[in-house]
Write a protein that holds these residues in place. Structure first.
Motif, PDB file in Angstrom:
ATOM      1  N   PRO A  14      57.446  -9.876  10.026  1.00 15.98           N
ATOM      2  CA  PRO A  14      57.042  -9.703   8.784  1.00 15.98           C
ATOM      3  C   PRO A  14      58.003  -9.910   7.354  1.00 15.98           C
ATOM      4  N   GLU A  15      59.517  -9.875   7.778  1.00 20.56           N
ATOM      5  CA  GLU A  15      60.260 -10.283   6.705  1.00 20.56           C
ATOM      6  C   GLU A  15      59.996 -11.718   6.304  1.00 20.56           C
ATOM      7  N   ILE A  16      59.830 -12.488   7.241  1.00 19.88           N
ATOM      8  CA  ILE A  16      59.675 -13.929   6.913  1.00 19.88           C
ATOM      9  C   ILE A  16      58.344 -14.268   6.489  1.00 19.88           C
ATOM     10  N   ALA A  17      57.190 -13.744   6.871  1.00 21.05           N
ATOM     11  CA  ALA A  17      55.848 -13.915   5.996  1.00 21.05           C
ATOM     12  C   ALA A  17      55.974 -13.399   4.813  1.00 21.05           C
ATOM     13  N   PHE A  18      56.610 -12.232   4.573  1.00 19.49           N
ATOM     14  CA  PHE A  18      56.727 -11.755   2.958  1.00 19.49           C
ATOM     15  C   PHE A  18      57.698 -12.923   2.260  1.00 19.49           C
ATOM     16  N   ALA A  19      58.536 -13.486   2.731  1.00 19.00           N
ATOM     17  CA  ALA A  19      59.350 -14.286   2.082  1.00 19.00           C
ATOM     18  C   ALA A  19      58.663 -15.660   1.643  1.00 19.00           C
ATOM     19  N   VAL A  20      57.833 -16.065   2.598  1.00 21.65           N
ATOM     20  CA  VAL A  20      56.892 -17.198   2.730  1.00 21.65           C
ATOM     21  C   VAL A  20      56.019 -16.825   1.294  1.00 21.65           C
ATOM     22  N   LEU A  21      55.376 -15.819   1.541  1.00 16.02           N
ATOM     23  CA  LEU A  21      54.439 -15.522   0.541  1.00 16.02           C
ATOM     24  C   LEU A  21      54.812 -15.243  -0.933  1.00 16.02           C
ATOM     25  N   LYS A  22      56.009 -14.701  -1.184  1.00 15.05           N
ATOM     26  CA  LYS A  22      56.609 -14.667  -2.286  1.00 15.05           C
ATOM     27  C   LYS A  22      57.497 -15.955  -2.749  1.00 15.05           C
ATOM     28  N   ASP A  23      57.637 -17.112  -1.985  1.00 14.13           N
ATOM     29  CA  ASP A  23      58.056 -18.297  -2.373  1.00 14.13           C
ATOM     30  C   ASP A  23      57.259 -19.028  -3.470  1.00 14.13           C
ATOM     31  N   PHE A  24      56.936 -18.521  -4.548  1.00 10.68           N
ATOM     32  CA  PHE A  24      55.827 -19.196  -5.564  1.00 10.68           C
ATOM     33  C   PHE A  24      56.461 -20.521  -5.976  1.00 10.68           C
ATOM     34  N   GLU A  25      57.827 -20.585  -6.290  1.00 13.35           N
ATOM     35  CA  GLU A  25      58.658 -21.816  -6.498  1.00 13.35           C
ATOM     36  C   GLU A  25      57.932 -23.093  -5.601  1.00 13.35           C
ATOM     37  N   ILE A  35      49.021 -27.857  -6.476  1.00 16.57           N
ATOM     38  CA  ILE A  35      49.628 -28.977  -6.596  1.00 16.57           C
ATOM     39  C   ILE A  35      50.952 -28.805  -7.600  1.00 16.57           C
ATOM     40  N   ASN A  36      51.276 -27.787  -8.330  1.00 13.22           N
ATOM     41  CA  ASN A  36      52.356 -27.378  -9.019  1.00 13.22           C
ATOM     42  C   ASN A  36      52.355 -25.770  -9.089  1.00 13.22           C
ATOM     43  N   SER A  37      53.665 -25.424  -9.198  1.00 19.10           N
ATOM     44  CA  SER A  37      53.896 -23.951  -9.390  1.00 19.10           C
ATOM     45  C   SER A  37      55.172 -23.808 -10.251  1.00 19.10           C
ATOM     46  N   THR A  38      55.077 -23.206 -11.233  1.00 15.67           N
ATOM     47  CA  THR A  38      56.375 -23.257 -12.373  1.00 15.67           C
ATOM     48  C   THR A  38      56.740 -21.735 -12.523  1.00 15.67           C
ATOM     49  N   LEU A  39      57.859 -21.492 -12.335  1.00 14.81           N
ATOM     50  CA  LEU A  39      58.205 -19.907 -12.873  1.00 14.81           C
ATOM     51  C   LEU A  39      58.347 -20.032 -14.066  1.00 14.81           C
ATOM     52  N   LEU A  40      57.812 -18.705 -14.924  1.00 14.97           N
ATOM     53  CA  LEU A  40      57.837 -18.681 -16.184  1.00 14.97           C
ATOM     54  C   LEU A  40      59.143 -17.670 -16.668  1.00 14.97           C
ATOM     55  N   THR A  41      59.496 -16.894 -15.733  1.00 16.77           N
ATOM     56  CA  THR A  41      60.723 -16.137 -16.091  1.00 16.77           C
ATOM     57  C   THR A  41      62.009 -16.381 -15.392  1.00 16.77           C
TER      58      THR A  41
END
Length: 152
Positions: A14-25, A35-41
């Motif tokens: 579950p920890e790896i699943a969580f890490a992948v799903l919150k790896d928005f960058e 095609i693109n993801s940009t952190l705004l904070t």
């Protein structure tokens, strides 16, 4: 448009699943439709972090700005977006099981303006296409999570 729920078995912790799903960058590297993801904070990903995601939806580019409204490692990620008169709530629920983790994605659009309500009624015929897109996103994330599990 009604709530859409899709699930996928992730053969990883579950920890790896969580890490992948919150790896928005890095989602463009492992989710085909993004095609693109940009952190705004600034700073680490946490409640209040915002990002802009560009994806291909029905053959066109679509940008959405999202905010993380809840993180409970390793079990819950909740996102919020407001676009074109509609609130979008997306929840990832990660449930441990004997094979790793079951990941359930719950997508809840809530039209707020009259025009959004009219458009929602028209687009409710496209629920199947949106569900297929979300299922594909989950499958892509599953492959990445299982790859990271093998490398751990």
């Amino acid at each position: 448009m009604p709530t859409i729920t899709v699930s996928e078995q992730f053969n990883c912790s579950p920890e790896i699943a969580f890490a992948v799903l919150k790896d928005f960058e890095n989602t463009p590297e492992f989710i085909d439709g993004i095609i693109n993801s940009t952190l705004l904070t600034e700073g680490p990903i946490d409640v209040g972090s915002r990002f802009r995601e560009t994806r291909i939806m029905m053959g066109r580019e679509a940008d959405e700005e999202m905010e993380i409204i809840e993180l409970q490692a390793p079990s819950i990620i909740k996102l919020y977006a407001f676009s074109r008169g509609t609130e979008y709530h997306t929840t990832y629920e990660i449930t441990p099981n004997e094979n790793g983790a079951k990941v359930t994605l719950i997508f809840q659009p809530k039209p707020k303006t009259l025009m959004a309500k009219v458009m929602s009624a028209l687009f409710s015929r496209m629920v199947g296409q949106v569900a297929d897109l979300l299922q594909k996103d989950l499958r892509d994330a599953k492959l990445e999570a299982e790859k990271r599990q093998e490398q751990a």
